[in-house]
Write a protein that holds these residues in place. Structure first.
Motif, PDB file in Angstrom:
ATOM      1  N   TYR A 362       0.932  -1.361  -0.536  1.00 18.47           N
ATOM      2  CA  TYR A 362      -0.076   0.245   0.185  1.00 18.47           C
ATOM      3  C   TYR A 362       0.918   1.510  -0.186  1.00 18.47           C
ATOM      4  CZ  TYR A 362      -4.566  -2.700   0.521  1.00 18.47           C
ATOM      5  OH  TYR A 362      -5.441  -3.048   0.863  1.00 18.47           O
ATOM      6  N   GLN A 363       1.678   1.290   0.619  1.00 19.79           N
ATOM      7  CA  GLN A 363       2.526   2.522   0.874  1.00 19.79           C
ATOM      8  C   GLN A 363       3.271   2.893  -0.476  1.00 19.79           C
ATOM      9  OE1 GLN A 363       2.682   4.894   3.100  1.00 19.79           O
ATOM     10  NE2 GLN A 363       1.151   3.410   4.667  1.00 19.79           N
ATOM     11  N   LYS A 364       3.552   1.417  -1.323  1.00 18.30           N
ATOM     12  CA  LYS A 364       4.844   2.266  -2.544  1.00 18.30           C
ATOM     13  C   LYS A 364       3.477   2.296  -3.434  1.00 18.30           C
ATOM     14  CE  LYS A 364       8.122  -1.512  -2.119  1.00 18.30           C
ATOM     15  NZ  LYS A 364       8.250  -3.112  -2.471  1.00 18.30           N
ATOM     16  N   ALA A 365       2.290   1.785  -3.376  1.00 18.71           N
ATOM     17  CA  ALA A 365       1.099   2.383  -4.485  1.00 18.71           C
ATOM     18  C   ALA A 365       1.116   4.248  -3.860  1.00 18.71           C
ATOM     19  CB  ALA A 365      -0.131   1.672  -4.033  1.00 18.71           C
ATOM     20  N   LEU A 366       1.077   4.320  -2.709  1.00 22.67           N
ATOM     21  CA  LEU A 366       0.725   5.513  -2.586  1.00 22.67           C
ATOM     22  C   LEU A 366       1.520   6.543  -2.790  1.00 22.67           C
ATOM     23  CD1 LEU A 366      -1.067   5.065   1.163  1.00 22.67           C
ATOM     24  CD2 LEU A 366      -2.364   5.714  -0.515  1.00 22.67           C
ATOM     25  N   SER A 367       2.736   5.846  -3.157  1.00 22.02           N
ATOM     26  CA  SER A 367       4.134   7.201  -3.620  1.00 22.02           C
ATOM     27  C   SER A 367       3.868   7.418  -4.601  1.00 22.02           C
ATOM     28  CB  SER A 367       5.760   6.089  -3.163  1.00 22.02           C
ATOM     29  OG  SER A 367       5.623   5.704  -4.104  1.00 22.02           O
ATOM     30  N   ILE A 368       3.567   6.952  -5.429  1.00 23.58           N
ATOM     31  CA  ILE A 368       3.546   6.894  -7.247  1.00 23.58           C
ATOM     32  C   ILE A 368       3.032   8.359  -7.306  1.00 23.58           C
ATOM     33  CG2 ILE A 368       2.801   6.518  -9.581  1.00 23.58           C
ATOM     34  CD1 ILE A 368       2.002   3.031  -8.041  1.00 23.58           C
ATOM     35  N   LYS A 369       3.876   8.788  -7.928  1.00 25.72           N
ATOM     36  CA  LYS A 369       3.972   9.865  -7.987  1.00 25.72           C
ATOM     37  C   LYS A 369       3.988  10.115  -9.800  1.00 25.72           C
ATOM     38  CE  LYS A 369       2.414  11.625  -4.079  1.00 25.72           C
ATOM     39  NZ  LYS A 369       2.462  10.283  -3.582  1.00 25.72           N
ATOM     40  N   PRO A 370       3.129  10.978 -10.664  1.00 28.59           N
ATOM     41  CA  PRO A 370       1.519  11.472 -10.349  1.00 28.59           C
ATOM     42  C   PRO A 370       1.218  10.249 -10.479  1.00 28.59           C
ATOM     43  CG  PRO A 370       2.392  11.936 -12.658  1.00 28.59           C
ATOM     44  CD  PRO A 370       4.036  10.716 -12.400  1.00 28.59           C
ATOM     45  N   LEU A 371      -0.677  10.235 -10.292  1.00 25.45           N
ATOM     46  CA  LEU A 371      -1.375   9.215  -9.860  1.00 25.45           C
ATOM     47  C   LEU A 371      -2.912   9.971  -9.988  1.00 25.45           C
ATOM     48  CD1 LEU A 371      -1.060   6.110  -8.587  1.00 25.45           C
ATOM     49  CD2 LEU A 371      -2.122   7.082  -6.491  1.00 25.45           C
ATOM     50  N   GLU A 372      -3.283   9.189 -11.522  1.00 25.48           N
ATOM     51  CA  GLU A 372      -4.756   9.433 -12.038  1.00 25.48           C
ATOM     52  C   GLU A 372      -5.699   9.593 -10.001  1.00 25.48           C
ATOM     53  OE1 GLU A 372      -3.479   7.161 -12.863  1.00 25.48           O
ATOM     54  OE2 GLU A 372      -2.786   6.816 -15.248  1.00 25.48           O
ATOM     55  N   GLU A 373      -6.667  10.670 -10.193  1.00 24.09           N
ATOM     56  CA  GLU A 373      -7.288  10.944  -8.478  1.00 24.09           C
ATOM     57  C   GLU A 373      -8.369   9.815  -8.974  1.00 24.09           C
ATOM     58  OE1 GLU A 373      -9.651  14.337 -10.030  1.00 24.09           O
ATOM     59  OE2 GLU A 373      -8.586  15.859  -8.996  1.00 24.09           O
ATOM     60  N   ASP A 374      -8.915   9.047  -9.883  1.00 22.37           N
ATOM     61  CA  ASP A 374      -9.906   7.528  -9.296  1.00 22.37           C
ATOM     62  C   ASP A 374      -8.521   6.653  -9.245  1.00 22.37           C
ATOM     63  OD1 ASP A 374      -8.699   7.658 -11.596  1.00 22.37           O
ATOM     64  OD2 ASP A 374     -10.599   7.722 -12.773  1.00 22.37           O
ATOM     65  N   ARG A 375      -7.242   6.590  -9.156  1.00 25.43           N
ATOM     66  CA  ARG A 375      -6.640   5.376  -8.846  1.00 25.43           C
ATOM     67  C   ARG A 375      -6.321   5.828  -7.237  1.00 25.43           C
ATOM     68  NH1 ARG A 375      -7.652   1.432 -10.771  1.00 25.43           N
ATOM     69  NH2 ARG A 375      -6.608   1.916 -13.187  1.00 25.43           N
ATOM     70  N   GLU A 376      -6.221   6.946  -7.183  1.00 23.54           N
ATOM     71  CA  GLU A 376      -5.873   7.285  -5.345  1.00 23.54           C
ATOM     72  C   GLU A 376      -6.879   7.051  -4.249  1.00 23.54           C
ATOM     73  OE1 GLU A 376      -3.492  11.397  -3.217  1.00 23.54           O
ATOM     74  OE2 GLU A 376      -3.609  10.939  -5.661  1.00 23.54           O
ATOM     75  N   LYS A 409     -13.291  14.645  -7.363  1.00 21.51           N
ATOM     76  CA  LYS A 409     -13.792  13.284  -9.263  1.00 21.51           C
ATOM     77  C   LYS A 409     -14.346  12.389  -8.893  1.00 21.51           C
ATOM     78  CE  LYS A 409     -11.949  10.875 -12.591  1.00 21.51           C
ATOM     79  NZ  LYS A 409     -11.063  10.831 -13.668  1.00 21.51           N
ATOM     80  N   ALA A 410     -15.958  11.909  -9.120  1.00 17.50           N
ATOM     81  CA  ALA A 410     -17.126  11.329  -8.948  1.00 17.50           C
ATOM     82  C   ALA A 410     -16.612  10.019  -9.633  1.00 17.50           C
ATOM     83  CB  ALA A 410     -18.367  11.659  -9.986  1.00 17.50           C
ATOM     84  N   SER A 411     -16.258   9.197  -8.749  1.00 13.78           N
ATOM     85  CA  SER A 411     -16.542   7.407  -8.838  1.00 13.78           C
ATOM     86  C   SER A 411     -16.796   6.542  -7.488  1.00 13.78           C
ATOM     87  CB  SER A 411     -14.139   8.302  -8.633  1.00 13.78           C
ATOM     88  OG  SER A 411     -14.048   7.623  -7.364  1.00 13.78           O
ATOM     89  N   TYR A 412     -16.452   4.975  -8.749  1.00 14.00           N
ATOM     90  CA  TYR A 412     -16.795   3.981  -7.544  1.00 14.00           C
ATOM     91  C   TYR A 412     -16.295   4.208  -6.303  1.00 14.00           C
ATOM     92  CZ  TYR A 412     -17.540  -0.221  -6.277  1.00 14.00           C
ATOM     93  OH  TYR A 412     -17.767  -2.052  -6.043  1.00 14.00           O
ATOM     94  N   ALA A 413     -14.419   5.068  -6.449  1.00 16.81           N
ATOM     95  CA  ALA A 413     -14.250   4.302  -5.048  1.00 16.81           C
ATOM     96  C   ALA A 413     -14.270   5.430  -4.376  1.00 16.81           C
ATOM     97  CB  ALA A 413     -12.543   4.669  -4.967  1.00 16.81           C
ATOM     98  N   ARG A 414     -14.727   6.580  -4.411  1.00 14.24           N
ATOM     99  CA  ARG A 414     -15.057   8.119  -4.019  1.00 14.24           C
ATOM    100  C   ARG A 414     -16.925   7.203  -2.871  1.00 14.24           C
ATOM    101  NH1 ARG A 414     -18.063  12.303  -3.587  1.00 14.24           N
ATOM    102  NH2 ARG A 414     -16.591  14.307  -2.443  1.00 14.24           N
ATOM    103  N   ASN A 415     -17.441   7.048  -3.939  1.00 10.47           N
ATOM    104  CA  ASN A 415     -18.907   6.265  -3.395  1.00 10.47           C
ATOM    105  C   ASN A 415     -18.525   5.077  -1.796  1.00 10.47           C
ATOM    106  OD1 ASN A 415     -20.585   7.887  -5.206  1.00 10.47           O
ATOM    107  ND2 ASN A 415     -20.474   6.476  -6.726  1.00 10.47           N
TER     108      ASN A 415
END
Length: 471
Positions: A362-376, A409-415
């Motif tokens: 998870y920490q490696k995923a969060l450290s990816i830059k730049p990251l699309e908003e829905d992926r973040e 950003k409206a998304s499945y993950a946000r909901n």
């Protein structure tokens, strides 16, 4: 003229060119190995009429790696292919290659050779009656730029789409422009669950198949899109057509494998994916797809045994978890910016009870830059659940649900993050009706939903409690 002045003049001319060096292709250093592998796989295994562009891109990647002699070899190959494939319009297709030649020679300090290729570009622009000495506006150039952007990953897709749209405005029945546009819209569709099922790329893919009836790569993408919009039976017909052809088999197998994985035919999917992996062992895409198959098999066994597998089933689950981890780990090693693969890898470490390594993923995923908003948003959602259910840390779970929600950003993950936060807030409230944080969170959630009266009620209750506690 001094050498420095000469170099400055050449640099000014180079910056006017339309080629890979001036298209501002967004490529992270960590993505370079995966990009180069994908380019080499495409050159070897994809049967296409549109090959020159991929050699131009390979030349650019070689230059970025400091391998300018190898870059020149790739440009030579591109030039040969243009003469074979595009004889009638080769002077336009060659402009990109000549521009790349000029830039590579400039970086090698070979200014006379750089000027030679600039002269070629200028002469062609003059013949076309173009207003600019070193630039030409034509659909072929828009198409070349679109392909380059498309190959370089998700952050470039929006610009790629605009390039192909511009080319199609001039020639709407052009098979290559249609192919590039259809692939780009399909990729953009795949970014989120919402867009994946909206069918926006369905018509462009049908158009591309009509204009390129022998192109099996487009057929398998159409099959996958039909599956997205619940027309799986029609999609399977295109899968069968693609398999009947001997063209681009490695590419066909990887997408056929994906089709059958999503259909739930996991053994069949693994059969095709492993065949493709034999030919392209460094493919992050294939390792990810195989890892997802093993992950799905774990879920199947757990469902069949009510999450309490015994003996043989338990051994099978453990074996599949190990296989899933191996392939998902291989995917992120090949492509360190593969955010969704880190999420899936973390889920398998959780299955294995290895929470420390899940945390690392998870920490490696969060450290990816730049990251699309829905992926973040997706990473924060899954990491929040990990904190809530495995780490038993409500504080950290709330933090990450809120981080997902605050990306607007409206998304499945946000909901889903809103749902998860609401459930956690209700749990806190039912445990203790005087919990100020729980009341405040419920107020926040009602506000998000537009339920202002309910939001105000919870906020007022939280405020009264906070005031009373200070008295």
């Amino acid at each position: 003229m001094s050498k420095n002045a000469d170099e400055h003049c050449i640099k000014e001319r180079l910056e006017q060119l339309r080629c890979h060096f001036t298209w501002a292709l967004l490529i992270a250093d960590t993505e370079m190995p995966d990009l180069e592998n994908r380019i080499l796989d495409e050159i070897e295994f994809l049967d296409t009429k549109y090959n020159a562009g991929i050699h131009n891109l390979l030349a650019y990647v070689k230059h970025l790696k400091g391998q300018n002699e190898e870059a020149l070899e790739s440009l030579k190959k591109a030039e040969e292919l243009i003469q074979q494939e595009q004889a009638d319009r080769s002077h336009l297709r060659s402009l990109v290659t000549w521009g790349n030649y000029a830039w590579v020679y400039y970086h090698m300090g070979r200014l006379a050779e750089a000027q030679t290729y600039l002269d070629r570009v200028e002469n062609t622009c003059k013949k076309c009656g173009n207003g600019s000495r070193y630039r030409i506006e034509c659909p072929e150039m828009d198409c070349e730029e679109g392909w380059a952007l498309l190959k370089c990953g998700g952050q470039n897709y929006g610009r790629a789409k605009a390039c192909f749209e511009k080319a199609l405005e001039v020639d709407p029945e052009n098979p290559e422009f249609s192919t590039g546009y259809a692939i780009t819209v399909y990729r953009l569709d795949g970014f989120t669950k919402e867009t994946q099922t909206n069918g926006l790329s369905l018509q462009p893919l049908r158009q591309a198949v009509r204009l390129n009836p022998e192109d099996v790569y487009i057929k398998v993408l159409l099959a996958l899109k039909l599956q997205d919009v619940e027309k799986e039976a029609e999609g399977e017909k295109y899968i069968e057509e693609a398999l009947a052809s001997k063209s681009s088999q490695t590419y066909v197998f990887q997408y056929v494998g994906r089709f059958y994985r999503r259909k739930g035919s996991l053994d069949k999917a693994l059969q095709f994916l492993k065949k493709a992996l034999q030919a392209t062992p460094t493919s992050a895409f294939l390792h990810h797809q195989i890892g997802l198959c093993y992950r799905a098999q774990v879920s199947q066994i757990k469902r069949a045994t009510s999450s309490q597998p015994r003996r043989q089933d338990r051994e099978n689950v453990n074996r599949m978890i190990k296989s899933a981890i191996f392939h998902l780990d291989s995917a992120v090693k090949q492509k360190p910016t593969f955010a969704v693969a880190y999420i899936h890898l973390a889920s398998m470490y959780i299955e294995a009870g290895d929470y420390g390594t899940a945390e690392d993923a998870y920490q490696k995923a969060l450290s990816i830059k730049p990251l699309e908003e829905d992926r973040e948003q997706e990473i924060h959602l899954h990491y929040g659940r990990f904190q809530e259910f495995q780490r038993k840390s409500e504080v950290d779970a709330i933090t990450h649900y809120l981080k997902a929600i605050k990306i607007e950003k409206a998304s499945y993950a946000r909901n889903k993050s809103i749902d998860s936060l609401e459930k956690l807030a209700l749990k806190k409230f039912h445990r203790n009706a005087l919990d100020v944080e729980g009341l405040s969170l419920l107020g926040f959630i009602h506000k998000l939903k537009g339920e202002m009266n309910e939001a105000l009620e919870y906020y007022e209750r939280a405020l009264r409690l906070a005031v009373n506690s200070e008295l």
